[in-house]
Design a protein around this motif. Structure first.
Motif, PDB file in Angstrom:
ATOM      1  N   THR A  75     -16.399 -17.203 -37.568  1.00 44.04           N
ATOM      2  CA  THR A  75     -15.657 -15.936 -37.554  1.00 44.04           C
ATOM      3  C   THR A  75     -16.319 -15.045 -36.510  1.00 44.04           C
ATOM      4  N   ARG A  95     -10.007 -17.585 -34.018  1.00 45.33           N
ATOM      5  CA  ARG A  95      -9.114 -18.463 -34.769  1.00 45.33           C
ATOM      6  C   ARG A  95      -8.214 -19.283 -33.845  1.00 45.33           C
ATOM      7  N   THR A  99     -10.729 -22.404 -32.389  1.00 43.64           N
ATOM      8  CA  THR A  99     -10.226 -23.567 -33.128  1.00 43.64           C
ATOM      9  C   THR A  99      -9.729 -24.638 -32.170  1.00 43.64           C
ATOM     10  N   SER A 118     -10.076 -20.591 -43.813  1.00 45.32           N
ATOM     11  CA  SER A 118      -9.001 -19.634 -43.643  1.00 45.32           C
ATOM     12  C   SER A 118      -9.152 -18.604 -44.748  1.00 45.32           C
ATOM     13  N   VAL A 131      -4.060 -16.587 -38.103  1.00 41.93           N
ATOM     14  CA  VAL A 131      -4.387 -17.441 -39.253  1.00 41.93           C
ATOM     15  C   VAL A 131      -3.385 -18.586 -39.365  1.00 41.93           C
ATOM     16  N   LEU A 134      -4.109 -21.193 -36.710  1.00 42.88           N
ATOM     17  CA  LEU A 134      -5.280 -22.001 -37.074  1.00 42.88           C
ATOM     18  C   LEU A 134      -4.903 -23.063 -38.093  1.00 42.88           C
TER      19      LEU A 134
END
Length: 205
Positions: A75, A95, A99, A118, A131, A134
């Motif tokens: 994060t 993200r 990712t 998540s 989100v 991801l």
């Protein structure tokens, strides 16, 4: 397995490393802070200093470790929760781009298992879109998405009180991450349910 843990020096990562080592896994613990190498080594990980946004260096690190599984606990959040709104763009980049880079490195290494964190609540605006991206990216390669509730406990934003639901104690969040390495591709929800008692639920229990 040989597990590459990205975000190993975070609040979940520092708890997850010893759990994975105790389960018999060999762990490379990635951090972007050279000053955290010794702490990761003391937990039982092989420390790797790397920036997830340096795709070439990341690929070399993941491939070089002989990675069989990648755990994504990255994060980009501030120490001061009051600054979360102004850091939202940075966390969305983590993200998205972070990712993508991790998944590309995992593919280059031939890693067969991906687990990524998540959240178990809906974020507004672009944060929510990040989100979703991801989760979709991880599920598209057969990985496991873990939707954690808001973390509380030592080292979190809620050290001395419980946040609103959905929530989960950070120790339990780490503990519930370990079996996700053996789960089929799915979304796993790790939250408290019902009063003060603890229960974590998932789509594969």
């Amino acid at each position: 397995m040989r597990i590459f843990l990205a975000g190993a020096s975070g609040v979940i990562g520092v708890r997850l490393v010893p759990l994975l080592v105790a389960s018999g896994h060999e762990v490379a613990g990635m951090t972007r802070s050279p000053g955290k190498k010794n702490a990761l080594r003391a937990l039982g990980a092989e420390p790797v200093v790397c920036d997830v946004f340096d795709a070439e260096a990341l690929r070399e690190a993941v491939v070089g470790f002989g990675t069989e599984a990648v755990v994504h606990e990255l994060t980009d959040l501030p120490d001061d929760p009051a600054r979360i709104p102004e850091m939202a763009t940075a966390n969305s980049r983590m993200r998205r781009e972070g990712t993508r880079n991790l998944l590309a490195a995992a593919e280059a290494a031939g890693a067969s298992r991906i687990v990524a964190q998540s959240v178990a609540w809906q974020l507004p605006g672009d944060g929510g879109a990040a989100v979703e991206e991801l989760e979709r990216a991880v599920l598209n390669v057969g990985g496991v998405v873990i939707r954690y509730g808001q973390l509380y406990g030592p080292g979190t934003y809620f050290e001395n009180e419980k946040p609103a639901a959905p929530r989960v104690h950070v120790d339990e969040a780490a503990r519930r991450t370990v079996p996700a390495l053996d789960a089929p591709s799915s979304v796993v929800v790790v939250t408290e349910v019902g009063g003060d008692s603890y229960h974590a639920k998932s789509s594969w229990d």
